[in-house]
Design a protein around this motif. Structure first.
Motif, short mmCIF file in Angstrom:
data_model
loop_
_atom_site.label_atom_id
_atom_site.label_comp_id
_atom_site.label_asym_id
_atom_site.label_seq_id
_atom_site.Cartn_x
_atom_site.Cartn_y
_atom_site.Cartn_z
N TYR A 10 0.86 -1.20 0.00
CA TYR A 10 0.00 0.00 0.00
C TYR A 10 0.89 1.24 0.00
O TYR A 10 1.67 1.45 0.94
N LYS A 11 0.77 2.03 -1.03
CA LYS A 11 1.60 3.22 -1.15
C LYS A 11 0.75 4.48 -0.99
O LYS A 11 -0.25 4.65 -1.70
N VAL A 12 1.14 5.32 -0.08
CA VAL A 12 0.45 6.59 0.15
C VAL A 12 1.02 7.64 -0.80
O VAL A 12 2.24 7.68 -1.02
N THR A 13 0.17 8.46 -1.34
CA THR A 13 0.63 9.57 -2.18
C THR A 13 0.45 10.88 -1.42
O THR A 13 -0.38 10.97 -0.51
N ALA A 14 1.21 11.88 -1.81
CA ALA A 14 1.15 13.17 -1.13
C ALA A 14 -0.24 13.78 -1.20
O ALA A 14 -0.69 14.46 -0.26
#
Length: 222
Positions: A139-143
């Motif tokens: 799971y990658k969070v974006t700005a």
């Protein structure tokens, strides 16, 4: 002369009696009545809105807490303990002497104008940290997903709540760090999300201490 002395004595006696009666009524009876009513009808609020875990008071639902690792030698600011949900920044971003650890003696934020260079730098650094801390292997969070309350402190610096968006952003990291499923942690967040007061006052919110107390129980019983 004797009449004057007698009248003075009477006045002093009356004044002393009035003082004693008022002291008894306003200084003893009234406080006891108010305290008794508060304890009978509003026990939790009267005692500071306490939150308990394992039979012990762990804090108040009205005041935020920090969830950090022990301060290491040479560090000015402790690193967050990422197995717990994190609240809003409690030091106004950056280093300041107003409120660095949810201090109850002094509270406040580091106030800057929207175009202040220091504030912009602090927010960018805070956003990068939120992205890094909450990204997991799957799971990658974006700005663009980082809500404002994740990178700015409240006016008092003691805000105990976060937005549902910030709580949701932490779900995957919490699940990974505690060996839980994403569904389990998401349900925990959903169960502890409060709507607007009376349906129109304020914003939806999640109390971080209550959420972490429930998380502790969930981990203990997994």
């Amino acid at each position: 002369m004797n009449n004057s002395v007698t009248n003075t004595a009477r006045l002093l006696g009356a004044g002393l009696r009035a003082l004693l009666v008022l002291t008894l009524v306003t200084g003893v009876i009234y406080p006891l009545v108010v305290t008794g009513v508060a304890q009978a009808l509003f026990t939790n609020k009267a005692n500071g809105s306490e939150i308990k875990a394992d039979g012990k008071v762990v804090g108040s639902s009205l005041i935020g807490q920090s969830y950090n690792l022990p301060l290491k030698e040479g560090e000015e600011t402790a690193s967050p303990d990422l197995k717990w949900f994190q609240g809003r920044p409690q030091n106004g971003l950056g280093t300041n002497s107003v409120n660095t650890q949810y201090s109850l003696i002094l509270s406040g934020a580091t106030n800057r104008s929207g175009d202040n260079a220091d504030l912009i730098a602090w927010v960018k650094a805070a956003k990068a940290a939120v992205v890094k801390d909450n990204s997991t292997a799957d799971y990658k969070v974006t700005a663009s997903e980082v809500p404002a309350d994740a990178v700015t402190s409240s006016g008092s610096g003691l805000d105990p709540d976060i937005s549902p968006a910030y709580a949701d952003l932490q779900v995957h990291r919490i699940a990974e760090k505690n060996g839980l499923t994403v569904a389990q942690v998401q349900k925990l967040v959903d169960d502890h999300t409060e709507g607007r007061t009376l349906g129109f006052i304020g914003e939806p919110r999640v109390n971080v201490l209550e959420l972490n107390t429930a998380l502790k129980d969930l981990v203990a019983n997994k």
